[in-house]
Design a protein around this motif. Sequence first.
Motif, PDB file in Angstrom:
ATOM      1  N   THR A   1       8.559   5.319  -3.491  1.00 14.04           N
ATOM      2  CA  THR A   1       8.411   5.776  -4.706  1.00 14.04           C
ATOM      3  C   THR A   1       9.343   5.579  -5.493  1.00 14.04           C
ATOM      4  O   THR A   1      10.621   5.610  -5.218  1.00 14.04           O
ATOM      5  CB  THR A   1       8.348   7.601  -4.542  1.00 14.04           C
ATOM      6  OG1 THR A   1       7.276   7.915  -3.611  1.00 14.04           O
ATOM      7  CG2 THR A   1       8.544   8.164  -5.875  1.00 14.04           C
TER       8      THR A   1
ATOM      9  N   GLU B   1      10.300   0.897   3.088  1.00 10.33           N
ATOM     10  CA  GLU B   1       9.489   2.369   3.286  1.00 10.33           C
ATOM     11  C   GLU B   1      10.738   3.088   3.522  1.00 10.33           C
ATOM     12  O   GLU B   1      11.772   2.679   4.484  1.00 10.33           O
ATOM     13  CB  GLU B   1       8.554   2.187   4.221  1.00 10.33           C
ATOM     14  CG  GLU B   1       8.130   3.740   4.675  1.00 10.33           C
ATOM     15  CD  GLU B   1       7.105   3.769   5.662  1.00 10.33           C
ATOM     16  OE1 GLU B   1       6.423   4.920   5.870  1.00 10.33           O
ATOM     17  OE2 GLU B   1       6.512   2.593   6.008  1.00 10.33           O
TER      18      GLU B   1
ATOM     19  N   GLY C   1       7.597  -1.414  -0.952  1.00  6.43           N
ATOM     20  CA  GLY C   1       6.789  -0.822   0.018  1.00  6.43           C
ATOM     21  C   GLY C   1       6.855  -1.379   1.326  1.00  6.43           C
ATOM     22  O   GLY C   1       7.497  -2.020   1.649  1.00  6.43           O
ATOM     23  N   PRO C   2       5.809  -0.679   2.212  1.00  3.15           N
ATOM     24  CA  PRO C   2       4.875   0.245   1.662  1.00  3.15           C
ATOM     25  C   PRO C   2       5.440   1.846   1.397  1.00  3.15           C
ATOM     26  O   PRO C   2       6.573   1.947   2.076  1.00  3.15           O
ATOM     27  CB  PRO C   2       3.758   0.268   2.888  1.00  3.15           C
ATOM     28  CG  PRO C   2       4.864  -0.270   4.204  1.00  3.15           C
ATOM     29  CD  PRO C   2       5.717  -1.054   3.753  1.00  3.15           C
ATOM     30  N   ARG C   3       4.816   2.474   0.878  1.00  3.34           N
ATOM     31  CA  ARG C   3       4.832   3.919   0.833  1.00  3.34           C
ATOM     32  C   ARG C   3       6.234   4.195   0.136  1.00  3.34           C
ATOM     33  O   ARG C   3       7.077   4.912   0.571  1.00  3.34           O
ATOM     34  CB  ARG C   3       4.786   4.452   2.134  1.00  3.34           C
ATOM     35  CG  ARG C   3       2.895   4.806   2.418  1.00  3.34           C
ATOM     36  CD  ARG C   3       3.028   5.179   3.907  1.00  3.34           C
ATOM     37  NE  ARG C   3       3.774   4.299   4.949  1.00  3.34           N
ATOM     38  CZ  ARG C   3       2.956   3.183   5.503  1.00  3.34           C
ATOM     39  NH1 ARG C   3       1.798   3.069   4.933  1.00  3.34           N
ATOM     40  NH2 ARG C   3       3.485   2.431   6.250  1.00  3.34           N
TER      41      ARG C   3
ATOM     42  N   SER D   1       7.149   4.964  10.680  1.00  5.29           N
ATOM     43  CA  SER D   1       7.843   5.611   9.522  1.00  5.29           C
ATOM     44  C   SER D   1       8.683   6.734  10.202  1.00  5.29           C
ATOM     45  O   SER D   1       9.948   6.997   9.691  1.00  5.29           O
ATOM     46  CB  SER D   1       6.783   6.582   9.076  1.00  5.29           C
ATOM     47  OG  SER D   1       5.929   5.736   8.153  1.00  5.29           O
TER      48      SER D   1
ATOM     49  N   THR E   1       0.706  -1.312  -0.067  1.00  7.32           N
ATOM     50  CA  THR E   1       0.069  -0.220  -0.100  1.00  7.32           C
ATOM     51  C   THR E   1       0.875   1.302  -0.021  1.00  7.32           C
ATOM     52  O   THR E   1       1.966   1.392   0.845  1.00  7.32           O
ATOM     53  CB  THR E   1      -0.877  -0.083   1.208  1.00  7.32           C
ATOM     54  OG1 THR E   1      -1.701  -1.134   1.061  1.00  7.32           O
ATOM     55  CG2 THR E   1      -1.711   1.328   1.257  1.00  7.32           C
ATOM     56  N   GLY E   2       0.368   2.361  -0.795  1.00  2.00           N
ATOM     57  CA  GLY E   2       0.969   3.643  -0.851  1.00  2.00           C
ATOM     58  C   GLY E   2       2.210   3.686  -1.737  1.00  2.00           C
ATOM     59  O   GLY E   2       2.733   4.897  -2.016  1.00  2.00           O
ATOM     60  N   THR E   3       2.684   2.570  -2.488  1.00  2.67           N
ATOM     61  CA  THR E   3       3.730   2.572  -3.500  1.00  2.67           C
ATOM     62  C   THR E   3       3.270   3.250  -4.454  1.00  2.67           C
ATOM     63  O   THR E   3       2.159   2.951  -5.201  1.00  2.67           O
ATOM     64  CB  THR E   3       4.063   0.997  -3.511  1.00  2.67           C
ATOM     65  OG1 THR E   3       4.740   0.603  -2.194  1.00  2.67           O
ATOM     66  CG2 THR E   3       5.129   0.992  -4.758  1.00  2.67           C
ATOM     67  N   ARG E   4       4.400   4.036  -5.448  1.00  2.00           N
ATOM     68  CA  ARG E   4       4.132   4.592  -6.411  1.00  2.00           C
ATOM     69  C   ARG E   4       5.134   4.232  -7.352  1.00  2.00           C
ATOM     70  O   ARG E   4       6.477   4.388  -7.202  1.00  2.00           O
ATOM     71  CB  ARG E   4       4.037   6.054  -6.274  1.00  2.00           C
ATOM     72  CG  ARG E   4       3.016   6.836  -5.399  1.00  2.00           C
ATOM     73  CD  ARG E   4       3.006   8.214  -5.074  1.00  2.00           C
ATOM     74  NE  ARG E   4       3.063   9.066  -6.465  1.00  2.00           N
ATOM     75  CZ  ARG E   4       3.147  10.237  -6.418  1.00  2.00           C
ATOM     76  NH1 ARG E   4       3.559  10.957  -5.416  1.00  2.00           N
ATOM     77  NH2 ARG E   4       2.976  10.831  -7.397  1.00  2.00           N
TER      78      ARG E   4
ATOM     79  N   THR F   1      13.848   5.876  -1.925  1.00  2.00           N
ATOM     80  CA  THR F   1      13.231   6.720  -2.907  1.00  2.00           C
ATOM     81  C   THR F   1      14.443   6.214  -4.228  1.00  2.00           C
ATOM     82  O   THR F   1      15.323   6.518  -3.981  1.00  2.00           O
ATOM     83  CB  THR F   1      12.961   8.035  -2.816  1.00  2.00           C
ATOM     84  OG1 THR F   1      12.359   8.220  -1.816  1.00  2.00           O
ATOM     85  CG2 THR F   1      12.650   8.812  -4.177  1.00  2.00           C
TER      86      THR F   1
END
Length: 204
Positions: A56, A71, A52-54, A102, A35-38, A74
């Motif tokens: 980029t 997490e 992920g999560p989260r 986080s 979840t939250g991965t782009r 980047t």
Amino acid sequence: MSQDETVRIHESSYVDDGVEIGEGTAIWHFCHLLTGTRLGQRCKVGQNVTLGPRVTVGTNVKIQNNVSVYEGVTLEDDVFVGPSVVFTNVFTPRSAFPRNTSDAFLPTLVQQGASIGANATIVCGSTVGRHALIGAGSVVTRDVPDHAIVYGNPARLKGWACECGVPLDFQSEAATCGDCLREYMKEDQVVKRAETNALLRRTA
């Protein structure tokens, strides 16, 4: 999950809700996107990859087999991550004292065009500079300058690389890539494209 019809995801992979995947991206066997991965456009994600999560990930990123991007990490555009590369995100891990929030993660940034060789370890809190080359099996414990070639344990500066990946030979403050003819200037430990010279050539 948000995705385009050009996205290819193997049936053995899992994509959680709240994940964004850019057009033209391919995700192979046994992957998990949390979840939250782009994930940007035209990426290639090899088998057994966790994102992920989260996390980029930019455009045109290649992540080879058996990599976990946690997490706090980047990856900018055009980054190459070799097989079995390890990213950490906690500097002082303890099983008895969990640091899995986080605010406990130290950020790691891999900047545009950098390449990380197979089995390298990137210790959290580090920045890998633009177009840097990390040698296979290296352990990166500190920031890596733009265009630097580093390898070893701990990874140390061994030279400089062109944007295209070919090593540069600085006989003085200037160097020209023997392959693509891009020109560079070096001052102390900073290497930059000689944009003015390139512009003069194009307009001559």
